[in-house]
Motif scaffolding. Structure first.
Motif, mmCIF file in Angstrom:
data_model
loop_
_atom_site.group_PDB
_atom_site.id
_atom_site.type_symbol
_atom_site.label_atom_id
_atom_site.label_comp_id
_atom_site.label_asym_id
_atom_site.label_seq_id
_atom_site.Cartn_x
_atom_site.Cartn_y
_atom_site.Cartn_z
ATOM 1 N N LYS A 2 41.722 23.434 -47.155
ATOM 2 C CA LYS A 2 42.627 22.855 -48.657
ATOM 3 C C LYS A 2 43.308 21.691 -48.004
ATOM 4 O O LYS A 2 44.052 21.577 -46.947
ATOM 5 N N ASN A 4 45.890 18.338 -48.705
ATOM 6 C CA ASN A 4 47.154 18.040 -49.467
ATOM 7 C C ASN A 4 47.283 16.705 -49.138
ATOM 8 O O ASN A 4 47.338 16.165 -48.167
ATOM 9 N N TYR A 5 47.311 15.786 -50.298
ATOM 10 C CA TYR A 5 47.545 14.579 -50.397
ATOM 11 C C TYR A 5 48.991 13.865 -50.336
ATOM 12 O O TYR A 5 49.431 14.277 -51.147
ATOM 13 N N VAL A 6 49.097 12.802 -49.589
ATOM 14 C CA VAL A 6 50.263 12.070 -49.689
ATOM 15 C C VAL A 6 49.948 10.615 -49.887
ATOM 16 O O VAL A 6 49.067 10.062 -49.070
ATOM 17 N N LYS A 17 39.988 10.427 -53.617
ATOM 18 C CA LYS A 17 39.986 11.944 -53.324
ATOM 19 C C LYS A 17 38.615 12.664 -53.135
ATOM 20 O O LYS A 17 38.453 13.216 -52.080
ATOM 21 N N GLN A 36 44.924 24.250 -43.942
ATOM 22 C CA GLN A 36 45.344 23.210 -44.591
ATOM 23 C C GLN A 36 45.461 22.204 -43.700
ATOM 24 O O GLN A 36 45.553 21.869 -42.487
ATOM 25 N N ARG A 38 46.938 17.967 -44.121
ATOM 26 C CA ARG A 38 47.572 16.968 -44.628
ATOM 27 C C ARG A 38 47.097 15.479 -44.619
ATOM 28 O O ARG A 38 46.778 15.233 -43.456
#
Length: 182
Positions: A2, A4-6, A17, A36, A38
């Motif tokens: 998974k 998680n985008y910043v 993406k 996960q 980041r």
């Protein structure tokens, strides 16, 4: 895995993406489905920076960051760097995770020409003892600059914990604060 985008100064488009997912999902073979990651996209002057951080079971951290004028090239380089880290630390992590399904080592390819570089054979050749005194982080940065080192170990005067300040590649400073596993 998974993701998680910043983003910082970059608009997160569907194409961006999709680019990141197609590259980083190549690493799925090493991890369980709930892993996960980041993913940070930043714009720095005329370059794009991509940072990927994954925290595995038992607090092991995999992290890579790359900069390039082309964001696709930076994503490619980050994926390559993470794959290299996995191969490089294979033996060390294998000992730590023999009972865990956090990382699957049967998927790690052996790289014939780099096998001699994967595991450092060096030994600790010097031990240095030094006293640490309580101080705040600003004083620790000043002390680090005075002795012209890239890091400085100090006792935080507020928390009474041993902390480390370090100089980052971008010229700013970082602070390492110990966290205790629960």
């Amino acid at each position: 895995m998974k993701l998680n985008y910043v983003t910082k100064d970059i608009k997160l488009t569907d194409d961006l993406k999709q680019m990141a997912e197609s590259k980083l999902h190549k690493l799925d073979k090493y991890f369980h489905d709930e892993q996960q990651a980041r993913v940070v996209f930043k714009k720095e002057k005329d370059k794009a920076r991509v940072e990927v951080t994954m925290i595995l079971d038992k607090g092991v951290v995999l992290r890579a960051e790359e900069s390039n004028e082309d964001i696709k090239t930076a994503i490619d380089k980050v994926e390559d760097a993470l794959a290299r880290q996995i191969r490089k630390h294979k033996t060390k992590l294998q000992k730590r995770f023999t009972e865990s399904n956090s990382i699957r080592f049967e998927a790690v390819e052996e790289n014939e020409e780099n096998n001699d570089k994967e595991i450092p054979t060096g030994a600790i050749v010097k031990t240095k003892e030094f006293g640490i005194k309580p101080m705040d982080k600003e004083e620790a940065i000043m002390q680090m600059e005075l002795i012209d080192h890239d890091f400085f170990v100090f006792l935080d005067s507020k928390t009474n914990n041993v902390n480390v300040v370090y100089k980052r590649k971008d010229g700013n400073y970082g602070l390492l604060v110990p966290g205790f596993e629960k």
